[in-house]
Design an enzyme around this catalytic site. Structure first.
Site, PDB file in Angstrom:
ATOM      1  N   SER A 158       0.810  -1.229   0.000  1.00  0.00           N
ATOM      2  CA  SER A 158       0.000   0.000   0.000  1.00  0.00           C
ATOM      3  C   SER A 158       0.837   1.269   0.000  1.00  0.00           C
ATOM      4  O   SER A 158       0.333   2.341  -0.339  1.00  0.00           O
ATOM      5  CB  SER A 158      -0.932   0.013   1.222  1.00  0.00           C
ATOM      6  OG  SER A 158      -0.185  -0.148   2.419  1.00  0.00           O
ATOM      7  N   ASP A 204      -4.534   7.990   7.365  1.00  0.00           N
ATOM      8  CA  ASP A 204      -5.420   7.031   8.014  1.00  0.00           C
ATOM      9  C   ASP A 204      -4.627   6.237   9.049  1.00  0.00           C
ATOM     10  O   ASP A 204      -3.542   6.657   9.460  1.00  0.00           O
ATOM     11  CB  ASP A 204      -6.138   6.141   6.982  1.00  0.00           C
ATOM     12  CG  ASP A 204      -5.224   5.117   6.318  1.00  0.00           C
ATOM     13  OD1 ASP A 204      -4.016   5.072   6.631  1.00  0.00           O
ATOM     14  OD2 ASP A 204      -5.723   4.341   5.466  1.00  0.00           O
ATOM     15  N   HIS A 261      -1.166   4.949   7.101  1.00  0.00           N
ATOM     16  CA  HIS A 261      -0.542   5.492   5.900  1.00  0.00           C
ATOM     17  C   HIS A 261      -0.381   7.012   5.982  1.00  0.00           C
ATOM     18  O   HIS A 261      -1.318   7.722   6.357  1.00  0.00           O
ATOM     19  CB  HIS A 261      -1.385   5.136   4.669  1.00  0.00           C
ATOM     20  CG  HIS A 261      -1.610   3.658   4.542  1.00  0.00           C
ATOM     21  ND1 HIS A 261      -2.735   3.035   5.054  1.00  0.00           N
ATOM     22  CD2 HIS A 261      -0.843   2.683   3.993  1.00  0.00           C
ATOM     23  CE1 HIS A 261      -2.658   1.727   4.814  1.00  0.00           C
ATOM     24  NE2 HIS A 261      -1.523   1.489   4.176  1.00  0.00           N
TER      25      HIS A 261
END
Length: 444
Positions: free
Chosen positions: A118, A410, A413
């Site tokens: 990610s 978040d 991240h």
């Protein structure tokens, strides 16, 4: 620039190019700008030979078509209009001749191929059969920079986006995004939730081994399109960015499994081993320049602190997770040194993502942030529950007013702004940050 008197100048509007999200180049003519100096313009310079052509044309026209009295009256009024047309015609001839003798060559560039999780996924998970837990294709993701969700797990851009910009490349679209991909600029294979182990989130993400398979498909396409020699040159000059490992070590915590330190240490050898195999496979296909980052302080992510808080450790990091990250980083550093000594032409940048992120978490004000430990978007302690957007099982979530004040967007991240700061150092930082080479040196 002051032009000699023997030159005429025809002013033409420059054709601008804008790269929109989705990475398709759209051409458009810029509208008139105000004030005038804000409009970019280019000039076609008409040298004396073309002036002579124009004068000859006017003389011959007068011989064969002598003007009537009525025409003479109109002649002065229409002269400027006629001059413009002839000059544009002559300019067209000049440009055509120039373009034929000096055909346009695309600017030289090194391609960028991206593998990982990610931290680097530009939206590949939008196109696989997975659950909403491994997607970020909904607001407020993407809102800050793109204005809509792209699948990136951030409010805006990721590190590879900034690196592409610094290297004068377009944003790389997700490899799985439908469309006519050229791949001469590279490709992004990364998948949120992926690991170096095939078992990590198996069936829900694109594992590192599958990403390698995608790269091999691209390598074949490049050879078909460019020929063997040109493809070999493209692949050898390209830079290969890799970020992997976090999910391999954190997924047991998220599954509420009892994580034994001994089993995690054993895991490190397998993770590093799988990553090494992938690097060697890319090398076999022609890759020579690699840009890797080590793991961040994963035990201090907002999501891990939230888990620790539920276990009664208020304000504490999950030290056992961070310890595994440190061991992984040490082992990866050693392996890269070993590969450099054994593989001819192998070059690498090994950026200290651990230090870059930890510095901003612990000293946010030093880098222009107000909050380094609480996420902008989420719920629960530290906004560490992965509820941003209200799509992942928990509908209620909090969203900060000013995302640029936060290191984390978040629960796990960073924000666009934090990524930009770190990408700048990965691109052109000192040896303390990047090891032997920074990415700028690899691209050059």
């Amino acid at each position: 620039m002051r032009l000699p008197r023997s030159f005429h100048v025809v002013e033409m509007r420059r054709l601008h190019y804008a790269t929109y999200p989705g990475h398709v180049d759209h051409a458009f003519f810029s509208p008139p700008a105000s004030p005038p100096f804000s409009t970019l313009r280019s000039y076609i310079i008409i040298p004396p030979p073309i002036k002579a052509m124009f004068a000859t044309f006017m003389f011959i026209k007068t011989l064969f078509y002598p003007p009537t009295e009525k025409v003479k009256e109109f002649q002065m009024a229409s002269l400027s209009f006629e001059v413009i047309h002839v000059l544009v015609f002559c300019a067209f001839i000049l440009i055509s001749a120039s373009s034929q003798s000096h055909p346009h060559q695309p600017e030289k560039h090194a391609a960028l191929f991206v593998f990982g999780d990610s931290l680097y996924d530009a939206g590949n998970n939008n196109y696989i059969n997975t659950t909403i837990n491994y997607r970020s294709n909904f607001l407020p993701y993407g809102e800050t920079f793109f204005g809509y969700p792209t699948g990136r797990v951030s409010d805006g851009r990721l590190i590879p986006d900034f690196i592409a910009e610094f290297a004068k490349l377009p944003f790389l679209p997700p490899y799985l995004q439908p469309g006519n991909h050229q791949f001469t600029y590279g490709a992004n294979f990364a998948s949120a939730g992926a690991g170096a182990l095939d078992e990590t989130n198996q069936g829900l993400v694109i594992s590192l081994n599958t990403q390698l398979t995608y790269f091999k498909n691209v390598e074949k396409l490049l050879r078909q399109k460019l020929g063997d020699e040109a493809a070999k040159k493209t692949l050898s000059e390209a830079v290969y960015m890799i970020s992997i490992g976090t999910n391999d070590y954190l997924s047991p915590f998220f599954r509420n499994l009892t994580v034994l330190q001994s089993s995690q240490k054993q895991n490190i050898h397998i993770v590093i081993g799988n990553l090494t195999v992938v690097i060697k496979e890319i090398y076999k296909k022609g890759g020579r320049k690699f840009g890797l980052v080590n793991l961040g302080s994963i035990g201090c992510l907002p999501t891990m602190k939230a888990i620790k808080s539920q276990q009664g450790g208020a304000g504490e990091c999950m030290e056992e997770a961070t310890e595994v990250a440190k061991l992984h980083n040490k082992a990866l550093s050693k392996i890269l040194q070993d590969l450099e000594s054994k593989l001819k032409g192998f070059k690498y940048s090994f950026s200290n993502f651990y230090a870059l992120l930890e510095e901003r978490m612990n000293n946010p004000s030093k880098y222009g942030f107000k909050e380094g430990k609480i996420a902008c978007c989420g719920s629960g302690p530290y906004r560490g529950r992965p509820s941003c957007g209200g799509k992942k099982g928990i509908k209620e979530y909090e969203l900060c007013r000013n995302v640029s004040e936060y290191v984390f967007f978040d629960s796990a991240h960073p924000t666009d702004r934090a990524y930009q700061q770190m990408a700048e150092l990965i691109w052109s930082g000192t040896r303390n940050t990047t090891g032997h080479y920074n990415l700028k040196e690899l691209f050059n």
